[in-house]
Enzyme design. Structure first.
Site, PDB file in Angstrom:
ATOM      1  N   LYS A  76       0.810  -1.228   0.000  1.00 56.59           N
ATOM      2  CA  LYS A  76       0.000   0.000   0.000  1.00 56.59           C
ATOM      3  C   LYS A  76       0.845   1.282   0.000  1.00 56.59           C
ATOM      4  O   LYS A  76       0.412   2.307  -0.508  1.00 56.59           O
ATOM      5  CB  LYS A  76      -0.955   0.011   1.202  1.00 56.59           C
ATOM      6  CG  LYS A  76      -2.126  -0.948   1.056  1.00 56.59           C
ATOM      7  CD  LYS A  76      -3.094  -0.817   2.220  1.00 56.59           C
ATOM      8  CE  LYS A  76      -4.232  -1.806   2.101  1.00 56.59           C
ATOM      9  NZ  LYS A  76      -5.232  -1.658   3.161  1.00 56.59           N
ATOM     10  N   ASP A 112      -9.965   3.267   2.283  1.00 62.06           N
ATOM     11  CA  ASP A 112     -10.134   2.682   3.630  1.00 62.06           C
ATOM     12  C   ASP A 112     -10.758   3.692   4.599  1.00 62.06           C
ATOM     13  O   ASP A 112     -11.711   3.379   5.321  1.00 62.06           O
ATOM     14  CB  ASP A 112      -8.783   2.210   4.195  1.00 62.06           C
ATOM     15  CG  ASP A 112      -8.350   0.857   3.644  1.00 62.06           C
ATOM     16  OD1 ASP A 112      -9.221   0.090   3.192  1.00 62.06           O
ATOM     17  OD2 ASP A 112      -7.144   0.574   3.668  1.00 62.06           O
TER      18      ASP A 112
HETATM   19  P1  NAD Z   1      -0.786  -2.556  10.442  1.00 58.88           P
HETATM   20  O1  NAD Z   1       0.169  -3.693  10.562  1.00 58.88           O
HETATM   21  O2  NAD Z   1      -0.513  -1.456   9.505  1.00 58.88           O
HETATM   22  O3  NAD Z   1      -0.985  -1.915  11.928  1.00 58.88           O
HETATM   23  C1  NAD Z   1      -1.151  -2.736  13.049  1.00 58.88           C
HETATM   24  C2  NAD Z   1      -1.603  -1.880  14.237  1.00 58.88           C
HETATM   25  O4  NAD Z   1      -1.936  -2.774  15.311  1.00 58.88           O
HETATM   26  C3  NAD Z   1      -0.519  -0.948  14.774  1.00 58.88           C
HETATM   27  O5  NAD Z   1      -1.154   0.216  15.258  1.00 58.88           O
HETATM   28  C4  NAD Z   1       0.064  -1.762  15.947  1.00 58.88           C
HETATM   29  O6  NAD Z   1       0.685  -0.933  16.901  1.00 58.88           O
HETATM   30  C5  NAD Z   1      -1.197  -2.400  16.473  1.00 58.88           C
HETATM   31  N1  NAD Z   1      -1.005  -3.622  17.248  1.00 58.88           N
HETATM   32  C6  NAD Z   1      -0.614  -4.840  16.791  1.00 58.88           C
HETATM   33  N2  NAD Z   1      -0.620  -5.734  17.801  1.00 58.88           N
HETATM   34  C7  NAD Z   1      -1.032  -5.066  18.908  1.00 58.88           C
HETATM   35  C8  NAD Z   1      -1.250  -5.441  20.262  1.00 58.88           C
HETATM   36  N3  NAD Z   1      -1.037  -6.690  20.682  1.00 58.88           N
HETATM   37  N4  NAD Z   1      -1.692  -4.505  21.112  1.00 58.88           N
HETATM   38  C9  NAD Z   1      -1.923  -3.234  20.718  1.00 58.88           C
HETATM   39  N5  NAD Z   1      -1.728  -2.812  19.441  1.00 58.88           N
HETATM   40  C10 NAD Z   1      -1.292  -3.729  18.562  1.00 58.88           C
HETATM   41  O7  NAD Z   1      -2.197  -3.254  10.149  1.00 58.88           O
HETATM   42  P2  NAD Z   1      -3.485  -2.557   9.480  1.00 58.88           P
HETATM   43  O8  NAD Z   1      -3.434  -2.766   8.008  1.00 58.88           O
HETATM   44  O9  NAD Z   1      -3.628  -1.184  10.014  1.00 58.88           O
HETATM   45  O10 NAD Z   1      -4.635  -3.493  10.057  1.00 58.88           O
HETATM   46  C11 NAD Z   1      -5.130  -3.323  11.378  1.00 58.88           C
HETATM   47  C12 NAD Z   1      -6.460  -4.045  11.475  1.00 58.88           C
HETATM   48  O11 NAD Z   1      -7.397  -3.392  10.628  1.00 58.88           O
HETATM   49  C13 NAD Z   1      -6.419  -5.502  11.016  1.00 58.88           C
HETATM   50  O12 NAD Z   1      -7.219  -6.260  11.890  1.00 58.88           O
HETATM   51  C14 NAD Z   1      -7.047  -5.473   9.645  1.00 58.88           C
HETATM   52  O13 NAD Z   1      -7.709  -6.680   9.324  1.00 58.88           O
HETATM   53  C15 NAD Z   1      -8.052  -4.360   9.818  1.00 58.88           C
HETATM   54  N6  NAD Z   1      -8.450  -3.713   8.552  1.00 58.88           N
HETATM   55  C16 NAD Z   1      -9.767  -3.742   8.240  1.00 58.88           C
HETATM   56  C17 NAD Z   1     -10.203  -3.130   7.083  1.00 58.88           C
HETATM   57  C18 NAD Z   1     -11.666  -3.177   6.755  1.00 58.88           C
HETATM   58  O14 NAD Z   1     -12.031  -2.842   5.634  1.00 58.88           O
HETATM   59  N7  NAD Z   1     -12.509  -3.527   7.717  1.00 58.88           N
HETATM   60  C19 NAD Z   1      -9.299  -2.472   6.220  1.00 58.88           C
HETATM   61  C20 NAD Z   1      -7.938  -2.450   6.585  1.00 58.88           C
HETATM   62  C21 NAD Z   1      -7.531  -3.091   7.763  1.00 58.88           C
END
Ligand code: NAD
Length: 290
Positions: A76, A112
């Site tokens: 991305k 998003d």
């Molecule tokens: P990313 O890897 O870019 O970010 C991960 C985030 O989670 C960071 O802020 C990190 O600090 C935090 N994190 C990870 N483990 C943690 C823990 N144990 N305790 C506290 N914080 C923790 O990932 P992303 O792409 O931002 O995805 C995050 C979530 O959003 C995922 O579950 C993903 O499936 C979801 N998501 C959903 C949609 C949708 O359309 N619904 C779209 C994008 C992402």
């Protein structure tokens, strides 16, 4: 097996590019939508396993007349260098999940954040001019706080644990606050007193971390005792459909906004950008998520 009897020499192509990609629901969702709407287009998934092939993939899709594509993990941000133009939101976020090929140019968007905000609106929650609390400043979190600030949310407290995302976010929120006038703070997630106080002043709490996914089904980023009357609670996690966070909020009678709606809304905004059509969200939800 998909239905391919409608494919002809006129059929246009849209794709999702990332790795791994075989699990992606996007082909099933968009092909169902195109068939329903009578749009002569197919949606396919391509696994670009090696980052060095990303540029060729983008240029190749453009050369072959693809309408556009989705970009998913891990590309991305890496895709930005191969695009000709960016939407204002994608430029500020520094991340693209939707590309449209137009008159030879590759133009990047990020749906998003817009998908999240649409889902909140559709759930009857008004956050404009109000304060929200967001946990998670990764890809999903930064898309959400950026779009929320652009849309006119007045105050956003962003909590993250002290990992690389925390450091990356410091400067981003200073320039976003300057640009939009939104009051923004970045706070260590370990500061639970600050989280409780923030939630008490907010109309919406959002989890944009990975917490609650199938590897941590019994965890949540919000202590249920911090859930106050009148608070709406949103998750970005959509697998499982009801995370611990959403169940905790449900059991307190709060308005809940599960992550599936964001997934569907960002896909629908993508279809608007690519083919100027309204994706049948309810039909897709009933077919694939019930
Ligand atoms: P990313 O890897 O870019 O970010 C991960 C985030 O989670 C960071 O802020 C990190 O600090 C935090 N994190 C990870 N483990 C943690 C823990 N144990 N305790 C506290 N914080 C923790 O990932 P992303 O792409 O931002 O995805 C995050 C979530 O959003 C995922 O579950 C993903 O499936 C979801 N998501 C959903 C949609 C949708 O359309 N619904 C779209 C994008 C992402």
């Amino acid at each position: 097996m998909g239905e391919i009897d409608h494919i002809s020499g006129h059929t246009k192509t849209i794709a999702v590019v990332g790795t791994p990609i075989k699990h992606s629901l996007s082909p099933a969702m968009h092909n169902t939508s195109f068939t329903h709407l009578g749009i002569d287009c197919v949606f396919l998934a391509y696994d670009v396993a090696d980052e060095k092939d990303l540029e060729a993939a983008i240029r190749g899709m453009n050369a072959l007349g693809f309408i556009g594509c989705n970009i998913t993990m891990p590309y991305k941000t890496k895709v930005l260098q191969y695009l000709d133009e960016l939407s204002p939101a994608a430029e500020i976020m520094g991340a693209v999940n939707t590309v449209v090929f137009k008159e030879g140019k590759a133009i990047g968007h990020n749906t998003d954040g817009a998908g999240f905000m649409k889902n909140v609106r559709d759930s009857g929650v008004d956050v404009i001019g109000k304060k929200i609390t967001l946990v998670g400043a990764g890809g999903a979190g930064s898309a959400i706080y950026t779009q929320a600030a652009l849309d006119g949310v007045s105050e956003i407290d962003v909590f993250n644990r002290k990992d690389a995302f925390f450091e990356q976010t410091k400067q981003k929120i200073v320039s976003l606050a300057d640009r939009t006038g939104c009051k923004m703070k970045l706070i260590d997630l370990d500061d639970q007193d600050a989280l409780r106080d923030s939630v008490a002043q907010s109309v919406l709490f959002v989890n944009a971390t990975r917490v609650g996914m199938p590897d941590t089904p019994n965890q949540s980023t919000l202590n249920p005792e911090f859930m106050v009357e009148g608070l709406a609670v949103a998750d970005t996690v959509y697998e499982p459909r009801k995370t611990k966070l959403i169940k905790d909020a449900d059991s307190r009678g709060l308005i809940t906004i599960p992550g599936l709606g964001m997934l569907l809304s960002q896909a629908a905004i993508g279809e608007e950008i690519w083919v100027n059509a309204k994706m049948p969200i309810k039909l897709i939800e009933d077919k694939f998520f019930n």
